[in-house]
Design a protein around this motif. Structure first.
Motif, PDB file in Angstrom:
ATOM      1  N   PHE A  81       0.827  -1.204   0.000  1.00 34.16           N
ATOM      2  CA  PHE A  81       0.000   0.000   0.000  1.00 34.16           C
ATOM      3  C   PHE A  81       0.866   1.261   0.000  1.00 34.16           C
ATOM      4  CE2 PHE A  81      -2.384   3.361   2.255  1.00 34.16           C
ATOM      5  CZ  PHE A  81      -3.382   3.545   1.304  1.00 34.16           C
ATOM      6  N   HIS A  82       1.944   1.247   0.773  1.00 32.26           N
ATOM      7  CA  HIS A  82       2.842   2.405   0.801  1.00 32.26           C
ATOM      8  C   HIS A  82       3.508   2.601  -0.559  1.00 32.26           C
ATOM      9  CE1 HIS A  82       2.058   2.681   4.995  1.00 32.26           C
ATOM     10  NE2 HIS A  82       2.709   1.573   5.313  1.00 32.26           N
ATOM     11  N   THR A  83       3.864   1.475  -1.212  1.00 34.20           N
ATOM     12  CA  THR A  83       4.458   1.540  -2.548  1.00 34.20           C
ATOM     13  C   THR A  83       3.478   2.140  -3.543  1.00 34.20           C
ATOM     14  OG1 THR A  83       5.872  -0.371  -2.152  1.00 34.20           O
ATOM     15  CG2 THR A  83       5.394   0.143  -4.453  1.00 34.20           C
ATOM     16  N   TYR A  84       2.231   1.679  -3.473  1.00 30.58           N
ATOM     17  CA  TYR A  84       1.191   2.181  -4.377  1.00 30.58           C
ATOM     18  C   TYR A  84       0.940   3.667  -4.139  1.00 30.58           C
ATOM     19  CZ  TYR A  84      -3.510   2.832  -6.291  1.00 30.58           C
ATOM     20  OH  TYR A  84      -4.606   3.303  -6.969  1.00 30.58           O
ATOM     21  N   ALA A  85       0.821   4.060  -2.867  1.00 33.98           N
ATOM     22  CA  ALA A  85       0.554   5.459  -2.535  1.00 33.98           C
ATOM     23  C   ALA A  85       1.699   6.359  -2.989  1.00 33.98           C
ATOM     24  CB  ALA A  85       0.341   5.602  -1.030  1.00 33.98           C
ATOM     25  N   SER A  86       2.942   5.884  -2.831  1.00 29.91           N
ATOM     26  CA  SER A  86       4.103   6.676  -3.241  1.00 29.91           C
ATOM     27  C   SER A  86       4.144   6.862  -4.748  1.00 29.91           C
ATOM     28  CB  SER A  86       5.397   5.989  -2.776  1.00 29.91           C
ATOM     29  OG  SER A  86       5.437   5.904  -1.377  1.00 29.91           O
ATOM     30  N   SER A  87       3.823   5.800  -5.493  1.00 27.82           N
ATOM     31  CA  SER A  87       3.864   5.884  -6.954  1.00 27.82           C
ATOM     32  C   SER A  87       2.770   6.791  -7.485  1.00 27.82           C
ATOM     33  CB  SER A  87       3.733   4.486  -7.581  1.00 27.82           C
ATOM     34  OG  SER A  87       2.473   3.929  -7.298  1.00 27.82           O
ATOM     35  N   ILE A  88       1.634   6.875  -6.773  1.00 29.90           N
ATOM     36  CA  ILE A  88       0.556   7.781  -7.166  1.00 29.90           C
ATOM     37  C   ILE A  88       0.923   9.224  -6.844  1.00 29.90           C
ATOM     38  CG2 ILE A  88      -1.834   8.450  -6.675  1.00 29.90           C
ATOM     39  CD1 ILE A  88      -1.615   5.969  -8.399  1.00 29.90           C
ATOM     40  N   ALA A  89       1.505   9.428  -5.670  1.00 25.41           N
ATOM     41  CA  ALA A  89       1.810  10.785  -5.219  1.00 25.41           C
ATOM     42  C   ALA A  89       2.933  11.419  -6.029  1.00 25.41           C
ATOM     43  CB  ALA A  89       2.191  10.757  -3.739  1.00 25.41           C
ATOM     44  N   LEU A  90       3.940  10.626  -6.394  1.00 24.16           N
ATOM     45  CA  LEU A  90       5.082  11.177  -7.126  1.00 24.16           C
ATOM     46  C   LEU A  90       4.915  10.899  -8.613  1.00 24.16           C
ATOM     47  CD1 LEU A  90       7.908   9.937  -4.752  1.00 24.16           C
ATOM     48  CD2 LEU A  90       6.978  12.234  -4.879  1.00 24.16           C
ATOM     49  N   THR A  91       4.505  11.909  -9.356  1.00 21.74           N
ATOM     50  CA  THR A  91       4.247  11.689 -10.782  1.00 21.74           C
ATOM     51  C   THR A  91       5.399  12.155 -11.663  1.00 21.74           C
ATOM     52  OG1 THR A  91       3.058  13.786 -10.777  1.00 21.74           O
ATOM     53  CG2 THR A  91       1.748  11.783 -10.585  1.00 21.74           C
ATOM     54  N   SER A  92       5.836  13.389 -11.503  1.00 23.14           N
ATOM     55  CA  SER A  92       6.853  13.939 -12.397  1.00 23.14           C
ATOM     56  C   SER A  92       8.269  13.635 -11.925  1.00 23.14           C
ATOM     57  CB  SER A  92       6.679  15.464 -12.521  1.00 23.14           C
ATOM     58  OG  SER A  92       6.744  16.056 -11.242  1.00 23.14           O
ATOM     59  N   SER A  93       8.454  13.396 -10.634  1.00 18.45           N
ATOM     60  CA  SER A  93       9.819  13.191 -10.131  1.00 18.45           C
ATOM     61  C   SER A  93       9.892  11.917  -9.288  1.00 18.45           C
ATOM     62  CB  SER A  93      10.252  14.392  -9.278  1.00 18.45           C
ATOM     63  OG  SER A  93       9.334  14.586  -8.216  1.00 18.45           O
ATOM     64  N   LEU A  94       9.611  10.804  -9.919  1.00 18.20           N
ATOM     65  CA  LEU A  94       9.632   9.527  -9.209  1.00 18.20           C
ATOM     66  C   LEU A  94      11.050   9.167  -8.766  1.00 18.20           C
ATOM     67  CD1 LEU A  94       7.200   7.338 -11.322  1.00 18.20           C
ATOM     68  CD2 LEU A  94       6.927   7.921  -8.933  1.00 18.20           C
ATOM     69  N   ARG A  95      11.195   8.843  -7.495  1.00 16.96           N
ATOM     70  CA  ARG A  95      12.487   8.386  -7.007  1.00 16.96           C
ATOM     71  C   ARG A  95      12.745   6.981  -7.535  1.00 16.96           C
ATOM     72  NH1 ARG A  95      10.411  10.087  -2.055  1.00 16.96           N
ATOM     73  NH2 ARG A  95      10.339   7.923  -1.345  1.00 16.96           N
ATOM     74  N   PHE A  96      14.009   6.640  -7.727  1.00 16.97           N
ATOM     75  CA  PHE A  96      14.378   5.334  -8.252  1.00 16.97           C
ATOM     76  C   PHE A  96      13.856   4.221  -7.347  1.00 16.97           C
ATOM     77  CE2 PHE A  96      17.391   1.759  -8.570  1.00 16.97           C
ATOM     78  CZ  PHE A  96      17.187   1.432  -9.898  1.00 16.97           C
ATOM     79  N   SER A  97      13.968   4.428  -6.018  1.00 16.34           N
ATOM     80  CA  SER A  97      13.519   3.396  -5.074  1.00 16.34           C
ATOM     81  C   SER A  97      12.024   3.132  -5.202  1.00 16.34           C
ATOM     82  CB  SER A  97      13.851   3.813  -3.638  1.00 16.34           C
ATOM     83  OG  SER A  97      13.193   5.028  -3.311  1.00 16.34           O
ATOM     84  N   VAL A  98      11.246   4.204  -5.438  1.00 14.03           N
ATOM     85  CA  VAL A  98       9.801   4.051  -5.606  1.00 14.03           C
ATOM     86  C   VAL A  98       9.492   3.280  -6.882  1.00 14.03           C
ATOM     87  CG1 VAL A  98       7.623   5.284  -5.944  1.00 14.03           C
ATOM     88  CG2 VAL A  98       9.285   6.123  -4.279  1.00 14.03           C
ATOM     89  N   LEU A  99      10.239   3.611  -7.952  1.00 10.51           N
ATOM     90  CA  LEU A  99      10.047   2.907  -9.224  1.00 10.51           C
ATOM     91  C   LEU A  99      10.345   1.420  -9.073  1.00 10.51           C
ATOM     92  CD1 LEU A  99      11.552   5.393 -11.834  1.00 10.51           C
ATOM     93  CD2 LEU A  99       9.208   4.536 -11.798  1.00 10.51           C
ATOM     94  N   VAL A 100      11.430   1.117  -8.392  1.00  9.13           N
ATOM     95  CA  VAL A 100      11.815  -0.289  -8.199  1.00  9.13           C
ATOM     96  C   VAL A 100      10.739  -1.024  -7.402  1.00  9.13           C
ATOM     97  CG1 VAL A 100      13.457  -1.837  -7.050  1.00  9.13           C
ATOM     98  CG2 VAL A 100      14.292   0.118  -8.382  1.00  9.13           C
ATOM     99  N   ASN A 101      10.256  -0.408  -6.328  1.00  9.36           N
ATOM    100  CA  ASN A 101       9.206  -1.028  -5.520  1.00  9.36           C
ATOM    101  C   ASN A 101       7.929  -1.228  -6.318  1.00  9.36           C
ATOM    102  OD1 ASN A 101      10.715  -1.314  -3.211  1.00  9.36           O
ATOM    103  ND2 ASN A 101      10.061   0.622  -2.305  1.00  9.36           N
ATOM    104  N   ALA A 102       7.575  -0.218  -7.136  1.00  6.15           N
ATOM    105  CA  ALA A 102       6.360  -0.316  -7.955  1.00  6.15           C
ATOM    106  C   ALA A 102       6.474  -1.440  -8.975  1.00  6.15           C
ATOM    107  CB  ALA A 102       6.088   1.013  -8.643  1.00  6.15           C
TER     108      ALA A 102
END
Length: 394
Positions: A81-102
């Motif tokens: 859920f935290h991964t999903y929420a982070s990927s939704i919240a960060l649209t234009s500047s996704l962190r690499f860690s968030v992308l990997v988790n997603a």
């Protein structure tokens, strides 16, 4: 006839232990048709080869469960859920860690959510939990209590369809099962009067009840499905959204399987003959329940495009055999035999997501284009109907 039960917990439990199916020696030697019960209580018929496939699938489910539990131990109980929420919240500047988790989450979901985790993962990632949080805690109880005795065209149709909703199931085909399905469907018919009730939703609601822990959670899963996951107007009176989806699917079939599309068109076969049920029941009447759940795992995370992937995959898997057909009846038989015995979800989903190389970026444009055509046809049909009525009355 159907009473209101507050915060009802579904008494039917899926099998917590994923058992290995063991046909008798006689059945194995003679390759007889055997009957067995799947994880969700449905009686399934298949030969020994089908049983072997299902056993292999269940072993994969166990291994996949270990991967999910390892992620929970490593990243925390609600990491997805935290991964999903982070990927939704960060649209234009996704962190690499968030992308990997997603990407990890997407891959894990496509490989299947363990049955024991499925209720909470669906509820979180689909948006159902968020939707429920916007209303008072008593919303579902208040709604079902207020409308339990009301009679509308929708409630009449629901009552008519209840006995036909998975007949023979050990819980759904009981007074308690019928009552639970009815409360969910009647409640939603009053929540959204534009949809009301449409045949097909009975199967969807019934399957949701088997997966989720409570009626209330099943209700919110149905709400998020109809209001957020699927395209609009799929279940309205004129089924315009469903007609649009079928036209888009027909175009996609032409692009991905041009020879087959031409062959089917020459015979006069229209995809709506099989796809209407697929899109309205979300494959719940066509695929084995454990395979349906795997499709829904991805549907609730990736959206309605998944229905096109799966529908295309079914035709692609049988393309060569379908090219040899000479009648519409033969096509329908092959498709139905194929879907009813698709016990290996990985076989289906590998074709759907890996082998078809299916791009969904233009789906919105295709839908808009077909929507114009569909609405014009429906309007013309309505005009003809009104003209006919005037003639009769005149």
């Amino acid at each position: 006839m159907y009473t209101t039960q507050k915060k009802m917990v579904i008494p039917f439990e899926i099998q917590t232990e994923i058992t290995i199916l063991r046909p008798s020696i006689h059945a194995r030697r003679a390759n007889l048709v055997v009957k067995f019960q799947d994880l969700y209580g449905f009686t399934v018929e298949g030969n020994v080869d089908d049983v072997n496939i299902l056993n292999e699938v269940r072993e994969k489910v166990r291994e996949q469960g270990k991967a999910w539990w390892a992620m929970e131990a490593n990243k925390g109980a609600n990491w997805y859920f935290h991964t999903y929420a982070s990927s939704i919240a960060l649209t234009s500047s996704l962190r690499f860690s968030v992308l990997v988790n997603a990407m990890t989450l997407k891959k894990l979901i496509r490989k299947g959510i363990p049955p024991s985790l499925r209720p909470k993962v669906w509820f979180s990632l689909s948006g159902a939990a968020k939707k429920k949080s916007t209303v008072p805690d008593s919303y579902y109880d208040d709604l079902t209590g207020a409308v339990s005795d009301k009679i509308t065209p929708a409630t009449k149709q629901i009552d008519h369809d209840l006995p036909r909703t998975f007949p023979g199931h050990p819980w759904l085909d009981t007074p308690a099962g019928h009552a639970a399905v009815r409360r969910v469907l009647v409640g939603y018919s009053f929540r959204d009067s534009d949809v009301g009730y449409c045949q097909g939703l009975n199967y969807v609601a019934a399957m949701l009840l088997l997966v989720m822990k409570t009626e209330e959670e099943a209700f919110w899963m149905l709400a998020v499905l109809l209001e957020n996951v699927l395209v609009s107007d799929c279940y309205t009176d004129n089924l315009s959204g469903c007609h649009v989806e079928q036209r888009v699917f027909k175009d996609l079939l032409t692009k991905k399987c041009p020879r087959l599309s031409t062959h089917l068109e020459t015979m006069g076969f229209d995809v709506s003959l099989v796809a209407t049920e697929w899109f309205l029941c979300l494959f719940s009447k066509s695929l084995p329940s454990e395979t349906t759940m795997r499709v829904w795992d991805v549907l609730f995370y990736e959206g309605a495009k998944v229905l096109f992937n799966v529908a295309l995959a079914i035709f692609k898997m049988k393309e060569e055999e379908l090219l040899m057909t000479h009648s519409v009846g033969d096509v329908i038989k092959i498709i139905q035999d194929t879907t009813h015995h698709l016990f290996d979800p990985d076989e289906l989903l590998t074709v759907a997501f890996d082998k078809l190389n299916f791009m969904t970026t233009n789906l919105s444009k295709q839908r808009k284009k077909q929507e114009t055509v569909v609405m014009a046809e429906l309007d013309q049909r309505l005009r003809r109907l009104n003209t006919s009525k005037l003639r009769v009355n005149g």
